[in-house]
Design a protein around this motif. Sequence first.
Motif, PDB file in Angstrom:
ATOM      1  N   CYS A   1       0.853  -1.186   0.000  1.00  0.00           N
ATOM      2  CA  CYS A   1       0.000   0.000   0.000  1.00  0.00           C
ATOM      3  C   CYS A   1       0.887   1.233   0.000  1.00  0.00           C
ATOM      4  CB  CYS A   1      -0.894   0.009   1.238  1.00  0.00           C
ATOM      5  SG  CYS A   1      -1.951   1.472   1.363  1.00  0.00           S
ATOM      6  N   LEU A   2       0.578   2.172  -0.862  1.00  0.00           N
ATOM      7  CA  LEU A   2       1.284   3.447  -0.883  1.00  0.00           C
ATOM      8  C   LEU A   2       0.307   4.525  -0.434  1.00  0.00           C
ATOM      9  CD1 LEU A   2       3.962   4.908  -1.632  1.00  0.00           C
ATOM     10  CD2 LEU A   2       2.858   5.480  -3.788  1.00  0.00           C
ATOM     11  N   VAL A   3       0.716   5.271   0.596  1.00  0.00           N
ATOM     12  CA  VAL A   3      -0.075   6.397   1.064  1.00  0.00           C
ATOM     13  C   VAL A   3       0.451   7.631   0.350  1.00  0.00           C
ATOM     14  CG1 VAL A   3      -0.788   7.758   3.059  1.00  0.00           C
ATOM     15  CG2 VAL A   3      -0.441   5.280   3.296  1.00  0.00           C
ATOM     16  N   LEU A   4      -0.402   8.237  -0.461  1.00  0.00           N
ATOM     17  CA  LEU A   4       0.002   9.390  -1.263  1.00  0.00           C
ATOM     18  C   LEU A   4       0.139  10.633  -0.384  1.00  0.00           C
ATOM     19  CD1 LEU A   4      -2.406   8.908  -4.308  1.00  0.00           C
ATOM     20  CD2 LEU A   4      -0.114   7.971  -3.977  1.00  0.00           C
TER      21      LEU A   4
ATOM     22  N   ALA B   1      -2.626  -1.296  -3.588  1.00  0.00           N
ATOM     23  CA  ALA B   1      -3.537  -0.399  -2.869  1.00  0.00           C
ATOM     24  C   ALA B   1      -2.919   0.987  -2.735  1.00  0.00           C
ATOM     25  CB  ALA B   1      -3.857  -0.960  -1.494  1.00  0.00           C
ATOM     26  N   LEU B   2      -3.743   2.000  -2.974  1.00  0.00           N
ATOM     27  CA  LEU B   2      -3.341   3.394  -2.781  1.00  0.00           C
ATOM     28  C   LEU B   2      -4.318   3.994  -1.784  1.00  0.00           C
ATOM     29  CD1 LEU B   2      -2.757   4.570  -6.460  1.00  0.00           C
ATOM     30  CD2 LEU B   2      -1.104   3.608  -4.867  1.00  0.00           C
ATOM     31  N   LEU B   3      -3.791   4.809  -0.882  1.00  0.00           N
ATOM     32  CA  LEU B   3      -4.616   5.422   0.143  1.00  0.00           C
ATOM     33  C   LEU B   3      -4.249   6.888   0.226  1.00  0.00           C
ATOM     34  CD1 LEU B   3      -6.608   4.637   2.508  1.00  0.00           C
ATOM     35  CD2 LEU B   3      -4.578   4.431   3.937  1.00  0.00           C
ATOM     36  N   TRP B   4      -5.254   7.758   0.378  1.00  0.00           N
ATOM     37  CA  TRP B   4      -4.966   9.176   0.535  1.00  0.00           C
ATOM     38  C   TRP B   4      -6.106   9.866   1.257  1.00  0.00           C
ATOM     39  CZ3 TRP B   4      -6.192   7.128  -4.270  1.00  0.00           C
ATOM     40  CH2 TRP B   4      -7.312   7.644  -4.921  1.00  0.00           C
ATOM     41  N   ASP B   5      -5.768  11.039   1.783  1.00  0.00           N
ATOM     42  CA  ASP B   5      -6.748  11.923   2.398  1.00  0.00           C
ATOM     43  C   ASP B   5      -7.215  12.848   1.287  1.00  0.00           C
ATOM     44  OD1 ASP B   5      -7.783  14.347   3.726  1.00  0.00           O
ATOM     45  OD2 ASP B   5      -7.135  13.332   5.561  1.00  0.00           O
ATOM     46  N   SER B   6      -8.510  12.950   1.067  1.00  0.00           N
ATOM     47  CA  SER B   6      -9.029  13.698  -0.074  1.00  0.00           C
ATOM     48  C   SER B   6      -8.959  15.212   0.095  1.00  0.00           C
ATOM     49  CB  SER B   6     -10.475  13.291  -0.368  1.00  0.00           C
ATOM     50  OG  SER B   6     -11.304  13.658   0.723  1.00  0.00           O
TER      51      SER B   6
ATOM     52  N   VAL C   1      -3.610   8.658   8.016  1.00  0.00           N
ATOM     53  CA  VAL C   1      -2.791   7.917   7.061  1.00  0.00           C
ATOM     54  C   VAL C   1      -1.316   7.887   7.449  1.00  0.00           C
ATOM     55  CG1 VAL C   1      -4.357   8.162   5.112  1.00  0.00           C
ATOM     56  CG2 VAL C   1      -2.669   9.929   5.536  1.00  0.00           C
ATOM     57  N   GLN C   2      -0.998   8.116   8.708  1.00  0.00           N
ATOM     58  CA  GLN C   2       0.387   8.000   9.172  1.00  0.00           C
ATOM     59  C   GLN C   2       0.770   6.519   9.244  1.00  0.00           C
ATOM     60  OE1 GLN C   2       2.753  10.111   9.758  1.00  0.00           O
ATOM     61  NE2 GLN C   2       1.600  11.991   9.523  1.00  0.00           N
TER      62      GLN C   2
ATOM     63  N   LEU D   1     -11.108   9.877   3.757  1.00  0.00           N
ATOM     64  CA  LEU D   1     -10.199   8.795   3.414  1.00  0.00           C
ATOM     65  C   LEU D   1     -10.635   8.117   2.123  1.00  0.00           C
ATOM     66  CD1 LEU D   1      -7.725   7.424   4.612  1.00  0.00           C
ATOM     67  CD2 LEU D   1      -9.242   5.819   5.737  1.00  0.00           C
ATOM     68  N   VAL D   2      -9.677   7.922   1.202  1.00  0.00           N
ATOM     69  CA  VAL D   2      -9.974   7.277  -0.078  1.00  0.00           C
ATOM     70  C   VAL D   2      -9.015   6.095  -0.251  1.00  0.00           C
ATOM     71  CG1 VAL D   2     -10.086   7.554  -2.580  1.00  0.00           C
ATOM     72  CG2 VAL D   2     -10.666   9.479  -1.086  1.00  0.00           C
ATOM     73  N   LEU D   3      -9.576   4.964  -0.616  1.00  0.00           N
ATOM     74  CA  LEU D   3      -8.788   3.760  -0.863  1.00  0.00           C
ATOM     75  C   LEU D   3      -9.045   3.308  -2.292  1.00  0.00           C
ATOM     76  CD1 LEU D   3      -7.056   1.314   0.096  1.00  0.00           C
ATOM     77  CD2 LEU D   3      -9.205   0.231   0.773  1.00  0.00           C
ATOM     78  N   LEU D   4      -7.964   3.163  -3.045  1.00  0.00           N
ATOM     79  CA  LEU D   4      -8.045   2.586  -4.385  1.00  0.00           C
ATOM     80  C   LEU D   4      -7.433   1.201  -4.276  1.00  0.00           C
ATOM     81  CD1 LEU D   4      -8.569   2.863  -7.453  1.00  0.00           C
ATOM     82  CD2 LEU D   4      -6.233   3.711  -7.639  1.00  0.00           C
ATOM     83  N   TRP D   5      -8.241   0.189  -4.508  1.00  0.00           N
ATOM     84  CA  TRP D   5      -7.826  -1.192  -4.303  1.00  0.00           C
ATOM     85  C   TRP D   5      -7.857  -1.908  -5.642  1.00  0.00           C
ATOM     86  CZ3 TRP D   5      -6.385  -3.324   0.336  1.00  0.00           C
ATOM     87  CH2 TRP D   5      -6.243  -4.704   0.373  1.00  0.00           C
ATOM     88  N   ASP D   6      -6.709  -2.383  -6.092  1.00  0.00           N
ATOM     89  CA  ASP D   6      -6.631  -3.110  -7.347  1.00  0.00           C
ATOM     90  C   ASP D   6      -6.930  -4.577  -7.072  1.00  0.00           C
ATOM     91  OD1 ASP D   6      -6.114  -3.853  -9.957  1.00  0.00           O
ATOM     92  OD2 ASP D   6      -3.972  -3.985  -9.656  1.00  0.00           O
ATOM     93  N   ASP D   7      -7.849  -5.138  -7.816  1.00  0.00           N
ATOM     94  CA  ASP D   7      -8.211  -6.540  -7.650  1.00  0.00           C
ATOM     95  C   ASP D   7      -7.858  -7.295  -8.921  1.00  0.00           C
ATOM     96  OD1 ASP D   7      -9.282  -9.009  -7.144  1.00  0.00           O
ATOM     97  OD2 ASP D   7     -11.317  -8.311  -6.820  1.00  0.00           O
ATOM     98  N   PRO D   8      -6.672  -7.907  -8.946  1.00  0.00           N
ATOM     99  CA  PRO D   8      -6.244  -8.589 -10.170  1.00  0.00           C
ATOM    100  C   PRO D   8      -7.072  -9.828 -10.501  1.00  0.00           C
ATOM    101  CG  PRO D   8      -4.702  -9.011  -8.401  1.00  0.00           C
ATOM    102  CD  PRO D   8      -5.699  -8.010  -7.876  1.00  0.00           C
ATOM    103  N   THR D   9      -7.901 -10.305  -9.573  1.00  0.00           N
ATOM    104  CA  THR D   9      -8.717 -11.484  -9.848  1.00  0.00           C
ATOM    105  C   THR D   9     -10.038 -11.120 -10.514  1.00  0.00           C
ATOM    106  OG1 THR D   9      -9.790 -11.406  -7.676  1.00  0.00           O
ATOM    107  CG2 THR D   9      -7.743 -12.678  -7.854  1.00  0.00           C
TER     108      THR D   9
END
Length: 147
Positions: A35-38, A62-67, A80-81, A120-128
């Motif tokens: 997970c990378l917190v932007l 997974a990418l996570l950030w505060d909008s 997001v610390q 809080l925003v989570l972008l979750w990649d689901d390769p399946t």
Amino acid sequence: MARPLVVGGPRPEDPRRGDVSGLDARLKGDRSVGCLVLSRPPEGAGEGAQEALVALRCGVPALLWDSRDARDLSTPPGVVQSDNALLRDLSGLREAVTELRTEAHGGSLNGRDDHPGHHLVLLWDDPTRPVESPQLLTGPDQGVDGR
């Protein structure tokens, strides 16, 4: 074991803000980042967008950030610390974000603006998950206008 990285975070291993080429090299060489917190929202052509693009190209799931706009913040918001409980167990990240959002909205659409789950925003990649299109995809023998 997958672990998070917080761009601009307090730990020595966290990537510096504004060093996109360094982030790219780091993510290409370290496949344990789950997970990378932007540093800020991925809008326009700014830092957050560049960080997100690098992470997606390197396969970070997974990418996570505060909008909220983080231009005036020297460090990412507390939610997001890297030492936050939210990032301690990446296998439960999606559920934890959902729980925070539910708390923020109090079960309604008129949530409290000061609650961290509201931003809080989570972008979750689901390769399946297969990519599906409502239209037929053209193949080499279908082409444009049947050519």
